[in-house]
Design an enzyme around this catalytic site. Structure first.
Site, PDB file in Angstrom:
ATOM      1  N   GLU A 199       8.565  -1.227   7.422  1.00 35.49           N
ATOM      2  CA  GLU A 199       9.213  -1.274   8.738  1.00 35.49           C
ATOM      3  C   GLU A 199       8.901  -0.028   9.567  1.00 35.49           C
ATOM      4  O   GLU A 199       8.823  -0.089  10.794  1.00 35.49           O
ATOM      5  CB  GLU A 199      10.729  -1.481   8.577  1.00 35.49           C
TER       6      GLU A 199
ATOM      7  N   HIS B  28       7.794   1.828   2.857  1.00 35.75           N
ATOM      8  CA  HIS B  28       8.614   1.450   4.005  1.00 35.75           C
ATOM      9  C   HIS B  28       7.743   0.790   5.083  1.00 35.75           C
ATOM     10  O   HIS B  28       7.352   1.433   6.058  1.00 35.75           O
ATOM     11  CB  HIS B  28       9.330   2.671   4.581  1.00 35.75           C
TER      12      HIS B  28
ATOM     13  N   CYS C 133      11.866  -0.345  -0.802  1.00 36.34           N
ATOM     14  CA  CYS C 133      12.142   0.981  -1.365  1.00 36.34           C
ATOM     15  C   CYS C 133      13.288   0.917  -2.379  1.00 36.34           C
ATOM     16  O   CYS C 133      13.104   0.417  -3.469  1.00 36.34           O
ATOM     17  CB  CYS C 133      12.387   2.006  -0.256  1.00 36.34           C
TER      18      CYS C 133
END
Length: 241
Positions: free
Chosen positions: A215, A213, A111
């Site tokens: 994660e 993102h 990001c």
């Protein structure tokens, strides 16, 4: 086989009492662990020249998300849509990117991280995508953080295609994005509106930036796990050599 250390660059925040904090989402830590590595969180240094010592034991780097990148770093004045900036933090993260590239350590930039990587290599950003004259998708989604909302198409022969495939869906939480790629920055995946979603650095074995993102998406499935296993495997290879 010994697990490699992956340095995750810390973010910066003020708490409710105005105290300065090293800030980091636990999702990054969990993602590196799930990928087979050992996370090592690096707090913001007052003296950035000490970064090589701070990161000496790390075999790989992860640049996380966060606030906006200061436009002065790519020669622009602030637009009306610019959010919070922290120039010293920008320099800290850019110095880590340069260190990874100079030493051949693998790097995953997420990001804000992809934007930092691009600026570090001389590129520019859209300061605020809603102000972009061309039609633009909703890149700052209103859905839960783990929900994938828009498509991405990857470039044939790219590292990102080998890791994740030709097309897939991603989540999206940004209002800045790459405008002009920096030196040796190759755009290897894009959203349907043309916004770069992944970049790779020419000549580096594993220098990858993604605009979404991954994660967060790992909390509901393993579709994005190859990004982190790839980072860890590249770090293991670096550590052996």
């Amino acid at each position: 086989m010994k697990k490699p250390l992956i340095a995750i660059l810390g973010d910066f925040a003020l708490d409710a009492r105005g105290r300065e904090r090293c800030d980091l989402s636990q999702r990054y830590v969990q993602a590196v662990e799930k990928g087979g590595g050992v996370p090592l969180v690096l707090p913001l240094l007052s003296n950035l020249e000490d970064l090589p010592v701070q990161a000496e034991s790390a075999a790989g780097f992860l640049l996380p998300g966060g606030d906006d990148v200061h436009p002065a770093l790519y020669g622009e004045e602030p637009s009306l849509g610019l959010g919070a900036v922290h120039p010293h933090l920008d320099h800290f993260h850019m110095k880590a990117a340069h260190l990874a590239l100079a030493t051949g350590r693998p790097l995953l930039a997420i990001c804000r991280g992809i934007q930092v990587l691009n600026v570090a290599l001389g590129g520019t950003l859209w300061q605020d995508l809603p102000s972009r004259p061309e039609p633009t998708l909703q890149h700052s989604q209103k859905s839960f953080r783990f929900v994938a909302t828009h498509g991405v198409t990857t470039l044939e022969g790219s590292l990102i295609r080998r890791l994740l495939g030709a097309t897939f869906l991603v989540n999206s939480f940004h209002h800045q994005a790459i405008r002009v790629p920096g030196k040796d920055v190759l755009v290897t995946a894009s959203a349907p509106d043309g916004i770069p979603e992944c970049v790779e650095v020419r000549g580096h074995p594993f220098a990858l930036g993604v605009q979404w993102h991954p994660e967060e998406m790992l909390t509901v499935g393993d579709d994005m796990l190859p990004l982190f296993t790839g980072l860890v495997e590249a770090a293991r290879h670096f550590a052996k050599n």
